[in-house]
Design an enzyme around this catalytic site. Structure first.
Site, mmCIF file in Angstrom:
data_model
loop_
_atom_site.group_PDB
_atom_site.id
_atom_site.type_symbol
_atom_site.label_atom_id
_atom_site.label_comp_id
_atom_site.label_asym_id
_atom_site.label_seq_id
_atom_site.Cartn_x
_atom_site.Cartn_y
_atom_site.Cartn_z
ATOM 1 N N HIS A 197 -11.081 54.758 26.541
ATOM 2 C CA HIS A 197 -11.515 54.639 27.833
ATOM 3 C C HIS A 197 -10.995 55.683 28.875
ATOM 4 C CE1 HIS A 197 -13.198 50.065 27.141
ATOM 5 N NE2 HIS A 197 -13.643 51.145 26.245
ATOM 6 N N ASP A 210 -14.742 55.761 31.595
ATOM 7 C CA ASP A 210 -14.790 54.407 32.191
ATOM 8 C C ASP A 210 -14.910 54.384 33.771
ATOM 9 O OD1 ASP A 210 -14.359 51.729 32.123
ATOM 10 O OD2 ASP A 210 -12.382 51.788 31.269
ATOM 11 N N HIS A 211 -14.892 53.359 34.258
ATOM 12 C CA HIS A 211 -15.080 52.916 35.723
ATOM 13 C C HIS A 211 -15.236 54.173 36.610
ATOM 14 C CE1 HIS A 211 -12.935 48.714 35.271
ATOM 15 N NE2 HIS A 211 -14.046 49.046 34.411
ATOM 16 N N TYR A 229 -19.469 51.049 37.100
ATOM 17 C CA TYR A 229 -20.676 51.357 36.052
ATOM 18 C C TYR A 229 -21.830 51.921 36.562
ATOM 19 C CZ TYR A 229 -17.505 49.277 32.542
ATOM 20 O OH TYR A 229 -16.420 49.079 31.851
ATOM 21 N N CYS A 253 -7.283 52.118 26.726
ATOM 22 C CA CYS A 253 -7.711 52.249 27.981
ATOM 23 C C CYS A 253 -6.761 52.858 28.867
ATOM 24 C CB CYS A 253 -8.444 50.958 28.483
ATOM 25 S SG CYS A 253 -8.977 50.703 30.129
ATOM 26 N N HIS A 277 -8.657 45.878 23.270
ATOM 27 C CA HIS A 277 -8.641 46.377 24.567
ATOM 28 C C HIS A 277 -7.516 45.982 25.308
ATOM 29 C CE1 HIS A 277 -9.658 47.059 28.882
ATOM 30 N NE2 HIS A 277 -10.535 47.973 28.577
HETATM 31 C C1 DNO Z 1 -14.055 46.582 32.126
HETATM 32 C C2 DNO Z 1 -13.996 46.823 30.390
HETATM 33 C C3 DNO Z 1 -13.520 45.384 29.856
HETATM 34 C C4 DNO Z 1 -13.669 45.392 28.500
HETATM 35 C C5 DNO Z 1 -13.266 44.274 27.650
HETATM 36 C C6 DNO Z 1 -13.084 44.439 26.248
HETATM 37 O O1 DNO Z 1 -14.503 47.492 32.464
HETATM 38 O O2 DNO Z 1 -13.229 47.874 30.108
HETATM 39 O O3 DNO Z 1 -14.413 44.301 30.501
HETATM 40 O O4 DNO Z 1 -15.053 45.870 28.008
HETATM 41 O O5 DNO Z 1 -11.967 43.788 28.249
HETATM 42 O O6 DNO Z 1 -13.164 43.512 25.659
#
Ligand code: DNO
Length: 349
Positions: A267, A311-312, A325, A238, A200
């Site tokens: 992501h 993601d988020h 989340y 990401c 990541h």
């Molecule tokens: C945040 C996530 C990160 C991710 C880590 C992977 O929302 O994308 O915390 O899980 O960096 O190790």
């Protein structure tokens, strides 16, 4: 492409049943959360996650994350024991059917924000990062009262200060060496059990608090992929992490790394880049700085076959959930992704 969704295990306020009801949902992204960083995950805990996931008709194929112990990142003499444990965790996850493991190599702090609930005009809230606020914080000043959300509470202030100082002395080149050392041990195991590692990016993708950060953009990604040149050594693209720097051209990176077969996990989120920081926006291209359509097209055209998760999200409809989340906005993100993907697929046929 396989659509997935992050689930924080049995203590998550969001049920697997609700996740399952999101159209096109394929896999769960989860981890064993009650074992200290660096230790071996009990097989029963892994199998329990698998059983719960499969009971809801979902696949158990992605882990996010197996965290990397600081001793490995710092190259301390104790690292070999933690690397052995890491390899054992990979084997155990593979045995349970895991295909992809997301992890990061960020010193001390994982993702960093200055506020987790910035109120938007429409009443939703989002995560934001303002550089001037980060610049006021020095984790090595033990008299400083300032902390940031996401601060690791497991360290005392003194421990945190000494850890940060250790990394400042280590510097970037040694961090690269330690990452290489780790990958040289771990990737052969991944080859053996056919699991893809997906690093990541650093979030945000620049150094903070004087800590070295190396997974920041295209040049460093190129270097990273060559450390161990094997498809099992890949990345989590990401979008929000790389996308918060204007220096990163996500369409180009998506195309390039998908073509190399190295994007194992996507992501999917958008960010609005500001002069001095960024805000996490709704997923649609028009609300942030990223062209989500062009990025998806680049992935599709270059044969992306990995996992993707929304993601988020913002906090919407009054939902109270872990910042970033919640169920609702991530589900909207998944649906938007499905729409983009279907359109691209049909255009290309
Ligand atoms: C945040 C996530 C990160 C991710 C880590 C992977 O929302 O994308 O915390 O899980 O960096 O190790």
């Amino acid at each position: 492409m396989k659509l997935s969704f992050r689930w924080y295990g049995e203590s998550d306020s969001i049920s697997l049943r609700n996740i399952r009801q999101i159209p096109n949902m394929h896999s769960i992204v989860t981890a064993v959360y009650d074992v200290s960083v660096g230790e071996v995950w009990p097989m029963e805990s892994i199998l329990r996650l698998k059983e719960l996931t499969e009971k809801e008709g979902l696949h158990f194929e992605v882990i996010e994350s197996i965290p990397v112990h600081e001793d490995i990142k710092l190259g301390r003499p104790t690292r070999d024991r933690y690397i052995e444990n890491y390899c054992e965790n990979i084997r155990r996850c593979a045995q349970a059917g895991i295909k992809c493991i997301c992890y990061n190599f960020m010193p001390v702090f994982d993702w960093t924000r200055t506020q987790l609930d910035k109120l938007n005009e429409d009443g939703s809230t989002c995560l934001v990062y303002y550089q001037d606020q980060v610049d006021k914080v020095d984790p090595t000043k033990s008299d400083s009262d300032l902390t940031l959300p996401g601060w690791d509470a497991s360290y005392t202030r003194e421990e945190l200060a000494s850890l940060v100082n250790e990394y400042r002395e280590l510097g970037e080149e040694k961090l690269w060496d330690n990452l290489k050392y780790f990958l040289e041990k771990v990737i052969p195991v991944c080859k053996e059990v056919d699991v893809n590692m997906a690093i990541h990016p650093d979030d945000p993708c620049w150094p903070i608090f004087g800590l070295p950060r190396i997974i920041t953009g295209e040049k460093n990604m190129d270097r990273f992929l060559k450390l161990v040149d094997d498809t099992h050594n890949g990345l989590t693209l990401c979008l929000g992490s790389f996308g918060c720097s204007k220096d990163n051209d996500l369409v180009k990176m998506a195309a390039k790394y998908a073509k190399m077969g190295r994007v194992h996990f996507l992501h999917f989120r958008n960010v609005l880049v500001l002069e001095d920081g960024f805000e996490e926006s709704g997923h649609l291209s028009k609300f942030g700085s990223l062209d989500m359509y062009e990025i998806c097209k680049a992935l599709y055209e270059n044969g992306f076959e990995g996992y993707v998760r929304p993601d988020h999200g913002r906090q919407i409809w009054g939902e109270k959930a872990k910042p970033g989340y919640g169920l609702y906005d991530r589900a909207l993100g998944a649906t938007y992704f499905n729409g983009l993907w279907e359109a691209i697929e049909k255009e290309k046929k």
